[in-house]
Structure formats: C-alpha cells, structure tokens
Design an enzyme around this catalytic site. Sequence first.
Site, short mmCIF file in Angstrom:
data_model
loop_
_atom_site.label_atom_id
_atom_site.label_comp_id
_atom_site.label_asym_id
_atom_site.label_seq_id
_atom_site.Cartn_x
_atom_site.Cartn_y
_atom_site.Cartn_z
N HIS A 214 0.98 -1.58 0.00
CA HIS A 214 0.15 0.02 -0.28
C HIS A 214 0.83 1.49 0.20
O HIS A 214 2.05 1.24 0.21
CB HIS A 214 -1.07 0.12 1.12
CG HIS A 214 -2.11 0.84 1.02
ND1 HIS A 214 -2.05 2.45 1.35
CD2 HIS A 214 -3.12 0.55 -0.21
CE1 HIS A 214 -3.17 2.63 1.15
NE2 HIS A 214 -4.16 1.46 0.46
N ASP B 1 -8.25 -4.93 -0.76
CA ASP B 1 -8.18 -6.17 -1.86
C ASP B 1 -8.02 -7.26 -1.42
O ASP B 1 -8.84 -8.31 -2.31
CB ASP B 1 -7.86 -5.33 -3.08
CG ASP B 1 -8.59 -4.39 -3.84
OD1 ASP B 1 -9.45 -3.95 -3.77
OD2 ASP B 1 -7.66 -3.58 -3.66
C1 LIG Z 1 -0.44 -0.67 -4.24
C2 LIG Z 1 0.91 -0.48 -4.81
C3 LIG Z 1 0.25 0.18 -6.07
C4 LIG Z 1 1.55 0.42 -3.98
O1 LIG Z 1 2.88 1.12 -5.14
P1 LIG Z 1 3.87 1.67 -4.83
O2 LIG Z 1 3.57 2.71 -3.47
O3 LIG Z 1 4.52 2.72 -5.52
O4 LIG Z 1 5.23 0.90 -4.51
P2 LIG Z 1 5.59 0.22 -5.40
O5 LIG Z 1 4.74 -0.27 -6.30
O6 LIG Z 1 7.09 1.19 -5.77
O7 LIG Z 1 6.16 -1.09 -4.28
C5 LIG Z 1 7.51 -0.81 -3.60
C6 LIG Z 1 8.73 -2.11 -3.37
O8 LIG Z 1 7.17 -3.07 -3.48
C7 LIG Z 1 7.12 -4.00 -3.68
N1 LIG Z 1 6.45 -4.70 -3.32
C8 LIG Z 1 5.30 -3.73 -4.00
N2 LIG Z 1 3.47 -4.35 -3.53
C9 LIG Z 1 3.80 -5.67 -4.38
C10 LIG Z 1 2.90 -6.95 -4.77
N3 LIG Z 1 1.80 -6.10 -4.35
N4 LIG Z 1 3.72 -7.71 -4.41
C11 LIG Z 1 5.18 -7.54 -5.02
N5 LIG Z 1 6.10 -6.83 -4.42
C12 LIG Z 1 5.65 -5.51 -4.15
C13 LIG Z 1 7.76 -4.08 -5.45
O9 LIG Z 1 8.49 -4.61 -6.41
C14 LIG Z 1 8.74 -2.98 -5.19
O10 LIG Z 1 9.68 -3.34 -4.97
P3 LIG Z 1 12.03 -2.82 -4.99
O11 LIG Z 1 11.76 -1.10 -4.07
O12 LIG Z 1 12.12 -3.96 -4.76
O13 LIG Z 1 11.14 -2.75 -6.50
C15 LIG Z 1 2.27 -1.36 -5.21
O14 LIG Z 1 2.26 -2.50 -3.19
C16 LIG Z 1 1.01 -3.02 -5.42
O15 LIG Z 1 1.39 -2.89 -6.69
N6 LIG Z 1 0.04 -3.40 -5.28
C17 LIG Z 1 -0.45 -4.92 -6.03
C18 LIG Z 1 -2.06 -4.16 -6.39
C19 LIG Z 1 -2.95 -3.77 -5.10
O16 LIG Z 1 -3.18 -4.49 -4.66
N7 LIG Z 1 -3.62 -3.02 -5.67
C20 LIG Z 1 -5.06 -2.24 -4.73
C21 LIG Z 1 -4.19 -1.54 -3.56
S1 LIG Z 1 -5.13 -0.76 -1.97
#
Ligand SMILES: CC(C)(COP(=O)(O)OP(=O)(O)OC[C@H]1O[C@@H](n2cnc3c(N)ncnc32)[C@H](O)[C@@H]1OP(=O)(O)O)[C@@H](O)C(=O)NCCC(=O)NCCS
Length: 377
Positions: A262, A313
Amino acid sequence: MVEVKGFKEGLEDVVAADSAICYIDGTKGILSYRGIDIHDLADHSTFEEVCFLLWEGRLPKPDELRSIRRSLGEERNLPAEMLRLLTSLVPHLTPMDALRTVVSALAETDPDVRDMSPAANRRKAIRLTGQIATIVAAHHRIRESRPVIDPDPSLGHAEDFLRMLNGTKPTAEAAKAFDVALVLHADHELNASTFAARVTAATLADMHSAITSAIATLKGPLHGGANEAVIRMLTDIGSLERVDDALHGKLARKEKIMGFGHRVYHTEDPRATHLRAMSKALAESSGETRWYDMSRRIEKIMNEEKKLNSNVDFYSASVYYMLGIPPDLFTPIFAVSRISGWAAHVLEQYANNRLIRPRAEYIGPDYPQPYVPIEKR
Ligand SMILES: CC(C)(COP(=O)(O)OP(=O)(O)OC[C@H]1O[C@@H](n2cnc3c(N)ncnc32)[C@H](O)[C@@H]1OP(=O)(O)O)[C@@H](O)C(=O)NCCC(=O)NCCS
C-alpha cells in the site's frame, strides 16, 4: 522508490488538498471517516449512515437516517433508456466498462445535470449512489438473460443490491457482511480514483463527469482492479497444497502479488483486519474454508518474504466470492461503495475550488531544437 529531482514519482507523500473527510495514519494503521474510527463504523454503522456522514460531516439523527435510506432506495430506479443502453452494451463490454459508459450517459437523464448548486449536487450524489448499484446488478442480470429486478426502496442498500443481483433476498448474514464491506470501502482520502474525480470537478465539470473519471481510474489492477486479480490468483492456484510453490514461483519471477502493499499504510490496512475476520466467518459458516485457508497461507508468505501486508482488496476477494458474487463484478462493487466517498470529495472540491494543475519536470530534448521542414527530414 526512485527520487527524481524535486519530487517523488507517483506523487508519493504529496499533499494536494485540504480535506475534512477522511483521516489516515499509515504508520499506526488508523482510518477514520470524519474522525470516527473505521472499526467503530464497521461494528455499529450502516452504509446509509456512512453516506450521510461523508456528505454532511456528521452522523444522522434517526429521522435523517430514515430519510436518506428512503431517498437512496427511490434513487435506485434506473431510467428505461439506461436499461435499453445496458442491453445494447451486454455483448461488447465488461461490467466495469458498462458501468463507466452508463454513468457517463446517465448525465443526460438527470434532471439536475446542469445545476451546479450545492443542493442539486447533493441530490446527484444520492441519485448516483442509488443508480450505480442498480446498473451493476441489472447489467449482470441482462448478460445472464435473466429479468432485471426492480429496486425495493424499503430495503437497505446492501440487502437490495444482493436481491437485485441474485433475484432472491439474501440471508441476514450475507446482507450484513455486504453492508460492512460497503462501509469499509466507502472512502480512502486521495486514492487515485478520488483524486481523478477531484481533478475533473476542479475544472467545474459536472458531477457525472467527475464520477466517470473516477470509475475509469478505479478500473486498473493497481487500484480497484486488484480484488478481481486476487480471486483469479486464488482460483488459478486452486488448493492450499499448491500455494507455496505457486507463490514462490511468482515471487521468483518478480510478479506483484495482488492484494498486498500500500502506498500509505506501513502496517496492516485496518480494512483488511475486518475483511479477514469476515472471510473466516463466512468460510466457517459455509463449511468451505479453502479460499480463506489459502489466503492466510499467502499472507504468511508475503509477511515473511516481502514484509508486505494485505490491503483492502485481498480479503474482500474471498468475501465476495463466498457471497456468490462473480469475480468480474468485484471492481464494479467497489464502485457501488466508493461512489459515496467520490461524491463527498466532489462536493468538498466544489465548495472551495481552485483548478488543479500541477507542473511536470521537463526531461525532453534541450530547448531550442530547430524545426526541420518536412522535405528535409
Ligand atoms: C499498492 C501499490 C500499487 C503501491 O505501489 P507503490 O507505493 O508505488 O509501491 P511500489 O510498487 O513502488 O513497491 C515498492 C516495492 O515493494 C514491492 N511490492 C509492492 N507491492 C508488491 C506486491 N503486491 N507484490 C510484490 N511486491 C510488491 C515492489 O516490487 C517494490 O519493490 P522494489 O523496491 O524492490 O522494486 C503496490 O503495492 C501494488 O502494486 N500492489 C498490488 C496491487 C494492489 O493490491 N493494489 C490495491 C491497492 S489498495
């Protein structure tokens, strides 16, 4: 997170508006609507009460609660031309695409569409909240060649939605579980879809335009689309025995596991706490614990290996699945609830508006570049 010059990508930690609607402390895992803790709301409130709270800034008195419940019920009626539009969309569009299209088209049937007064915008908030539930249910009935069920204004929003979807009244347990899910999803500060709604509203476009932007933004798998992706992952894996291999394979391939991580919470998402308990209760009462057991195992692996917590979710997926809701309705159902928060933010934006227009850090070719005539390129 990559830091680029003067800002963090994805507007991380940027404060983009004053808002009195939703308070989040991502470190302590606190979420509140108008200062009231989400746990209290989940335990004691209803979706109708939360709508009033979000729109009016305080809890309703008994007569006000009866009135908003009745108004929402009456506004679940969908104009006949919108039912015809839904029918024509069925072979072509997914439920989420159909919802976005019909909400956009609804503007032309709304008696207040061009009236931007606060009173008219409140009426539109109630109307859209009622109608979005009916659009999702009716679209599903039409695609299954079953008759559309008219709303029953005497019922609560959650109960009537499930009745319009399935054609039979839900059990009290199912109606309650769904109502709590609606409460938990109602608002979440400046999440991507709410921000999109506010950006649109800030141009002084009408509420239907703002809500159409929000629905379009909710659709993506990094936002509201994650709940559908979670259930697809669970059903693809299929059994508890296969979870470890499947998860480790996905992590080794650097795949994101939907329903985890998140932007704001650095501890457990408080909504996940409730949805986990609801998933467990539904699993135990139905005797089918597979989806809950698999979810728990996935959560353990993600906690241990990635230090990531489940978000809203993750467990909403198994909750909806056990309520008999088809997976491609999970994200539209998010909208059935989140319309309440979107509308609250649009009302707040209109009340103290300034155009939202950020800048970009220019990283293109150096200025000035020559203009090369077409015959010389
Ligand atoms: C919610 C979300 C979009 C937040 O994104 P963000 O703040 O931009 O964080 P990032 O995508 O940059 O992730 C940071 C790190 O954690 C990892 N990470 C984050 N969420 C992850 C997940 N669900 N599964 C695996 N790795 C994850 C990323 O790969 C990244 O690792 P790195 O630094 O080694 O590249 C992201 O956690 C995600 O894509 N989650 C899955 C989708 C989801 O459940 N969305 C609903 C949100 S309520």
